[in-house]
Design a protein around this motif. Sequence first.
Motif, short mmCIF file in Angstrom:
data_model
loop_
_atom_site.label_atom_id
_atom_site.label_comp_id
_atom_site.label_asym_id
_atom_site.label_seq_id
_atom_site.Cartn_x
_atom_site.Cartn_y
_atom_site.Cartn_z
N GLY A 199 16.29 98.29 53.04
CA GLY A 199 17.24 98.66 52.00
C GLY A 199 16.69 98.45 50.60
O GLY A 199 15.48 98.54 50.37
N GLU A 200 17.60 98.15 49.68
CA GLU A 200 17.23 97.95 48.29
C GLU A 200 17.66 96.57 47.82
O GLU A 200 18.69 96.05 48.25
CB GLU A 200 17.88 99.03 47.39
N GLY A 201 16.89 95.99 46.91
CA GLY A 201 17.24 94.71 46.32
C GLY A 201 16.93 93.54 47.23
O GLY A 201 16.77 93.69 48.45
N PRO A 202 16.83 92.34 46.66
CA PRO A 202 16.53 91.15 47.46
C PRO A 202 17.68 90.80 48.39
O PRO A 202 18.85 91.09 48.11
CB PRO A 202 16.34 90.05 46.39
N MET A 203 17.34 90.18 49.50
CA MET A 203 18.35 89.74 50.47
C MET A 203 18.15 88.28 50.77
O MET A 203 17.03 87.84 51.11
CB MET A 203 18.26 90.57 51.74
#
Length: 373
Positions: A160-164
């Motif tokens: 996906g997108e962005g930090p998790m």
Amino acid sequence: MEANSFFQSQEVKEFSKEIEKYHLGPLWEAIPSLMHKEPKPDAIPYLWKGETIEKLLLEATKIFTPERGGERRAIYLQNPGLKHRQPWGWASTTNTLYAAVQLILPGETAPSHRHTQNAMRFITSGKGAYSIVQGERLFMEKGDFLITPGGLWHGHSHMGEGPMFWMDCLDIPFIYATGGTFFEPHPDGIESPSLPDDYSARKYRGGMVRPIGDRKAQVAPLGLYKWKQTAAALDGLSDFEPDPFDGIAVEFINPSTGQTANPNIAAWMQELPPGYHSKAHRHTYSAIYHVYKGEGYTVINGVRFDWSKGDYFVIPNWAWHEHVNVSNEDALLFCANDLPIMEKLGLQREEEYPKNNGYQEIVGEFKPEASFA
């Protein structure tokens, strides 16, 4: 007192020193230290600010990547009272449990491996990553709860997108102390799927009903517990009076056995209504908390620990504690604990605080470490 004075005599000291030569020890001297009248864990109550951990993990992305050999980009919660354990303080958050915050970035893959330690995950922010467990890709979203009982292959990847970010909890200190550690990397790096995506979560979409094929006990028939179902369970209980000690709480269970979702680690979500103030109690199991939502404080052995969204705190075994929600909205606390270990060993006990109508006198306040600059 006479016995203690006698143990300080030259005769006793010389004899104790003599038997040490043969790697033997004097029980008559050791027993008061080894067999307390009640639990005295080395772990201490402590609180870590979530914003500090997340900023440090983001800083770590500039240094540590899976390609550079790091199995996982995770920072664990080291209990100050257990730092004397070697090596690495046994990565102990409580006497028996490890907890950490893990970060994975888009495009990254953490290789699959398996080990004797039991593991669980609570997703605190982000979406789009998955854990692959025994060939099943489990796509994770904020509020989801995942389990990886000991011996199961598991790895992670972010599409996906962005930090998790998520919270990990394992029984590393308990397994380390027993000398039962085994670890094996997956020969293919990341395991390939062999089941449909989110297979177990889709099987249990109906909530607390189970497929008839799961009537026989399995170690992990359900690997992913979706937040939507957890929230619905809390909403249903909110029609009734909250528990005087734990508020409105639901436990994650193995639907094929009715026991805890993970063999050695129990987990639940607690909802504290606005203004809720629990009564104090203590128990032999230790607990690690993540503040998923809200603001309040917990009194542990008379010391006030103020918390807000994103924070983590630990309650050692046999410590008096009570929770207070000071906000105008529900507070949500995720709890991981070693209750199953204490129950299996026949050590589980619980007591209600006997004084002041069940409320402790506050004698101090915890001050967290300075925020990350």
